[in-house]
Design an enzyme around this catalytic site. Structure first.
Site, PDB file in Angstrom:
ATOM      1  N   GLY A  49       0.797  -1.219   0.000  1.00  0.00           N
ATOM      2  CA  GLY A  49       0.000   0.000   0.000  1.00  0.00           C
ATOM      3  C   GLY A  49       0.829   1.268   0.000  1.00  0.00           C
ATOM      4  CB  ALA A  50       1.685   3.689   1.625  1.00  0.00           C
ATOM      5  CG  MET A  51       8.300   2.522   2.687  1.00  0.00           C
ATOM      6  SD  MET A  51       8.224   1.197   3.948  1.00  0.00           S
ATOM      7  CE  MET A  51       9.401   1.837   5.133  1.00  0.00           C
ATOM      8  CD  GLU A  52       6.892   2.466   7.760  1.00  0.00           C
ATOM      9  OE1 GLU A  52       6.171   2.112   6.810  1.00  0.00           O
ATOM     10  OE2 GLU A  52       7.357   1.665   8.595  1.00  0.00           O
ATOM     11  CG  HIS A 112      -0.562   2.352   8.701  1.00  0.00           C
ATOM     12  ND1 HIS A 112      -0.939   1.386   9.602  1.00  0.00           N
ATOM     13  CD2 HIS A 112       0.672   1.996   8.279  1.00  0.00           C
ATOM     14  CE1 HIS A 112       0.017   0.487   9.715  1.00  0.00           C
ATOM     15  NE2 HIS A 112       1.018   0.833   8.918  1.00  0.00           N
ATOM     16  CD  GLU A 113       2.282   3.710   5.300  1.00  0.00           C
ATOM     17  OE1 GLU A 113       3.361   3.592   5.908  1.00  0.00           O
ATOM     18  OE2 GLU A 113       1.561   2.734   5.013  1.00  0.00           O
TER      19      GLU A 113
HETATM   20  N1  B3K Z   1       6.042  -0.641   6.472  1.00  0.00           N
HETATM   21  C1  B3K Z   1       5.509  -0.805   5.157  1.00  0.00           C
HETATM   22  C2  B3K Z   1       5.518  -2.207   4.670  1.00  0.00           C
HETATM   23  C3  B3K Z   1       6.776  -2.631   4.042  1.00  0.00           C
HETATM   24  C4  B3K Z   1       6.640  -3.997   3.428  1.00  0.00           C
HETATM   25  C5  B3K Z   1       7.913  -4.477   2.889  1.00  0.00           C
HETATM   26  N2  B3K Z   1       7.807  -5.729   2.205  1.00  0.00           N
HETATM   27  C6  B3K Z   1       4.128  -0.289   5.047  1.00  0.00           C
HETATM   28  C7  B3K Z   1       3.406  -0.130   6.317  1.00  0.00           C
HETATM   29  O1  B3K Z   1       3.093  -1.069   7.008  1.00  0.00           O
HETATM   30  O2  B3K Z   1       3.172   0.976   6.682  1.00  0.00           O
HETATM   31 ZN    ZN Z   2       2.835   0.005   8.761  1.00  0.00          ZN
END
Ligand code: B3K
Ligand code: ZN
Length: 885
Positions: free
Chosen positions: A266-269, A302-303
């Site tokens: 979905g996304a990355m923080e 969330h992010e």
């Molecule tokens: N922390 C990332 C997920 C990364 C997944 C890597 N395979 C998104 C999240 O949970 O916010």
């Molecule tokens: Zn997360």
């Protein structure tokens, strides 16, 4: 790709890093057919570990090493050792610098991990271990460093150059330009990000609680510039919420979001520079459904929330993943509950957990919230780590109460700001503020499996005593045969014969929230709770608000369920009563079908639903949830051995019966809500969303009646609605109806209208692939030939292959096994391109033990064929190994 059998990494083997990286200075030179990455690392021997100088072992994968120097001395091949995963060398002093240059090929990176190209732009994904595909490094979360990053690229193609932190310098040289970013906060490499592209942005600002101005910017490809407003509004809301609810303030001058089309999740923080799957950030009413608007609100939050729960306080090692994910999911779900309907959000979360996480926890891939071992950490971004992890945090919240929970979270942030810590540290903060001993509670982190509660009761009219007996057990899971009792908060109330809340006194009360709402705290295998002063025989309302991630059995009669559905003061349990009632009725029809008895649907459900539809005190969102039927996937999850075709048939029979019985009120409701929608300007807000959901639910029942007037109304809604929510629900009804000529016409029109918009085409794909009417395998294969489809794009894979295998169960489980052959083929094709996707998309096959012996054999055969492939990624290797163990 695998060269030898991958190693198991174990939590018990954790050791601190031998060396630390104080400063990381990176320069990226980006070209069309390669990129150069120069790293200048300021390093030291970890002072906690002594004065000797062990060999330095750096992670690095798929890197071509061009230059290496230590303390400015150029090293030759004799000075270091390098293999497919590591580079090792001998430091000569406790403090030193290391310079390296590597060549990588982002344009050929189809795994979408490390530095890669999404369309025309460069972007990165480093969590969990993608940074090692960018440069040689100590790629582990407990090595935290300050980062300064320079990006150099052709100015015309890549006018925007971004990285974490603040922009400190930029310049132009000929046709190329550069920008230098500096992140003042130390961070692990997994939070690093770089973006270069031709992007437009919308800008806004936020004043923090201490009066600091923060610039907010969302970057998108030019054609999407009109789809950013909702994400921006969501961002400002969640920033305020985190200040008010958790006292957390943002800590940089700028917060950026970039939307990319090719993204594995979905996304990355990433610190100050979140990268989002475009599907989780872009929306406007004409192209996006209510569900998408809500998903964006929750993922943006969330992010953003990760900035504290994940970035400022991060994980010591990847076994602790749920420390940041469970807590952050809990935070985002509370945020969504506050922004929308709390009850509906809880229903959605519980439904999701019970359908997906319970299935995971009952299968061969079951693992505790803190897994003890893994081969490939990418395989552990699971429903258990995220959703069950959030439930564990929610139970702490319930056990401590909101105030002490807040004190605990304050203490956790205060104690560990800037550190990489463990789940134990989180629980320890909760213990410190509450004085509670949470040792037993921590079994939730180490024991897998869904606990089962069996509840019986007894009323002693003479002495006005009411006893509740609860037995808890937990099924065996891989590697864990016997489980110790969990600590389980069971929120509950008692109803009297008039539906009123009964007050009573709970003996030895652990916690009494109010006079008529209790939280029983289980901590033994078998326990009795006694209420005194109970004036009449009560009906218990158990596990209110789904207060623990367990399966609870109490032998309710249908009359009692109908009663709870009508009278329970807990909205969640009203819905739950409707679910249980529906399950009972469907199961009865299953049994009739199984024994070839005539099908007779119990009328109690129709009566209850009619009462719900006529109840002016229920909001439309809750009405919609109550009359929404248990999904086929959920029904199958409840069965000892899943019988897909039979259960689907029974479920459809009951739905048709309800549609016939309730045709009149449903029609009236539909007409009223549709008229109302026409008069209202679309806004993605809770009340309207509830109305549209109820409208869609009514239409989907009415569709079953195969009436021309209803088909006409559906076509009219499809053609005239000004928003995607109503258009798509109409399209879905047509596709799943017998009116196939109208369905085809609508599909053609839709594809013409939205051919240029990949996110809308995703919806077009999945509405077909998920349809048991239209989505035959041959049709799904045809969809994969469509010019808008690409197996390299994860959203397309999910929209077609994912929709077919997870939402079109009758076709996927076709008796000839063709669905299984298809999925195995796609898994094999994907594994060569994108291992994270192959290891994820295979999930439905991993549940093979749930089905009939004939299906099991067919599924197993496909799994074994995959296992015999000459080249398997580590990701897929591990999934297959555990699935077939
Ligand atoms: N922390 C990332 C997920 C990364 C997944 C890597 N395979 C998104 C999240 O949970 O916010
Ligand atoms: Zn997360």
């Amino acid at each position: 790709m695998r060269t030898e059998q991958p190693k198991l990494i174990r939590l018990v083997d954790y050791q601190q890093p031998d060396y630390l990286i104080d400063e990381t200075h990176l320069t990226f030179e980006l070209y069309e057919d390669y990129a150069l990455v120069h790293a200048h690392l300021v390093m030291q021997r970890n002072p906690a570990l002594g004065c000797d100088l062990p060999r330095l072992v750096l992670d690095g994968v798929e890197l071509q090493l061009l230059h290496l120097a230590m303390d400015d001395q150029v090293l030759t091949a004799a000075d270091y050792q390098v293999d497919a995963e590591q580079l090792s060398l001998q430091p000569l002093r406790p403090s030193f610098t290391l310079d390296s240059t590597v060549r990588i090929e982002p344009q050929n990176n189809t795994a979408l991990e490390g530095l890669y190209k999404s369309g025309e732009m460069f972007c990165t994904q480093c969590e969990a271990q993608g940074f090692r595909k960018i440069t040689y490094y100590l790629d582990r979360p407990d090595v935290m460093s300050s980062f300064t990053t320079t990006v150099i690229a052709e100015k015309q193609r890549y006018p925007i150059l971004l990285s974490n932190g603040n922009l400190i310098e930029e310049g132009v040289e000929d046709k190329r330009h550069w920008a230098t970013w500096q992140d003042p906060h130390k961070k692990p490499a997994y939070l690093f990000a770089v973006v270069a592209g031709d992007l437009w942005s919308v800008e806004d600002s936020f004043t923090t609680m201490n009066g600091r101005e923060v610039t907010l910017r969302i970057f998108v490809e030019p054609e999407n510039i009109d789809k950013c407003q909702h994400a921006m509004n969501s961002l400002k809301k969640c920033m305020r919420w985190d200040e008010e609810q958790y006292g957390r303030e943002y800590d940089l001058d700028i917060f950026m979001i970039v939307a990319v089309n090719d993204f594995n999740m979905g996304a990355m923080e990433n610190k100050g520079l979140n990268i989002f799957n475009s599907s989780c950030v872009l929306a406007k009413p004409e192209t996006s459904t209510d569900a998408i608007f809500q998903r964006i609100e929750s993922i943006v939050a969330h992010e953003y929330f990760h900035n504290w729960s994940g970035n400022r306080v991060t994980c010591r090692d990847w076994f602790q993943l749920s420390l940041k994910e469970g807590f952050t999911v809990f935070r985002d779900s509370e945020f969504s509950a506050d922004m929308n309907s709390r009850t509906v959000k809880r229903i959605e979360d519980a439904t999701f957990l019970r359908t997906h996480q319970f299935a995971e926890d009952a299968g061969p891939l079951a693992h505790p919230v803190r897994p003890p071992e893994y081969m490939e950490i990418s395989n552990f971004y699971t429903w258990t780590i995220y959703e069950k992890g959030a439930e564990v945090v929610r139970m702490l919240h319930t056990l401590l109460g909101p105030e002490r929970f807040r004190q605990g979270s304050d203490l956790y942030f205060e104690r560990h700001d800037g550190q990489a810590v463990t789940c134990d540290d989180f629980v320890a903060a909760m213990e410190s503020v509450s004085g509670m001993d949470l040792t037993q509670f921590k079994r939730w982190y180490s024991q897998a499996g869904t606990p089962v509660l069996r509840v019986t009761d007894e009323y002693d009219a003479e002495r006005q005593l009411y006893h509740i007996d609860i037995a808890q057990s937990c099924p065996a899971t891989p590697g864990q045969a016997n489980k110790q009792p969990f600590v389980i908060p069971v929120a509950m109330g008692l109803l009297g014969a008039e539906g009123q809340a009964l007050s009573a006194r709970l003996q030895d009360a652990e916690q009494c929230v109010t006079q008529d709402n209790w939280v029983l705290t289980l901590n033994q295998a078998q326990q009795r709770f006694t209420f005194t002063e109970v004036s009449e025989r009560p009906l218990p309302s158990l596990l209110r608000g789904f207060s623990a991630p367990v399966k609870l059995h109490y032998d309710y009669s249908r009359e009692q369920l109908a009663f709870l559905l009508q009278h329970d003061s807990d909205g969640f349990n009203r819905w739950e009563a409707a679910q249980q009632l529906a399950v009972q009725v469907i199961e009865e029809v299953c049994e009739q079908l199984r024994t070839h008895a005539p099908v007779q649907v119990d009328g109690c459900l129709a009566q209850s639903f009619a009462a719900v539809l006529n109840n002016p005190h229920l909001d439309t969102a809750l009405q919609a949830e109550i009359i929404s039927f248990p999904s086929l996937a959920y029904l199958l999850e409840l069965q000892e051995q899943a019988d897909v075709q039979l259960t689907d048939k029974a479920r459809e029979a009951v739905r048709l019966y309800l549609a016939e019985q309730l045709a009149e009120p449903l029609q009236a409701l539909y007409n009223r809500l549709r008229e109302q929608a026409k008069q209202t300007q679309y806004r993605p807000e809770a009340e309207q969303i509830g109305n549209r959901r109820l409208q869609a639910m009514a239409l989907s029942y009415l569709t079953l009646l195969q009436r021309d007037d209803i088909v006409a109304a559906t076509v009219a809604q499809f053609e005239q609605a000004d928003n995607m929510t109503e258009r798509l629900s109409a399209l879905s009804c047509l596709v799943n109806s017998t009116a196939q000529s109208q369905a085809q016409a609508a599909l053609v029109q839709f594809a013409e209208e939205f051919a240029h918009d990949p996110l809308v085409m995703d919806q077009w794909f999945s509405v077909q692939a998920a349809s048991s009417v239209l989505g035959e395998l041959a049709h799904v294969r045809q969809l994969m030939q469509h010019p808008s489809f690409s197996i390299k794009n994860p959203n397309k894979v999910r929209a077609v292959i994912g929709a077919f295998t997870q939402h079109n169960l009758p076709q996927f489980h076709a008796e000839d096994g063709s669905g299984y052959v298809f999925l195995a083929e796609q898994v094999a094709a994907l594994d060569a391109l994108n291992p994270q996707m192959s290891a994820r998309i295979i999930t439905p096959l991993t549940r093979w033990q749930r089905y009939t012996p004939a299906q099991q054999a067919l599924m197993r055969a496909q799994l074994e064929q995959l296992q015999a492939l000459p080249k398997l990624s580590k990701d897929l290797y591990e999934v297959l190994e555990r699935t077939l163990a």
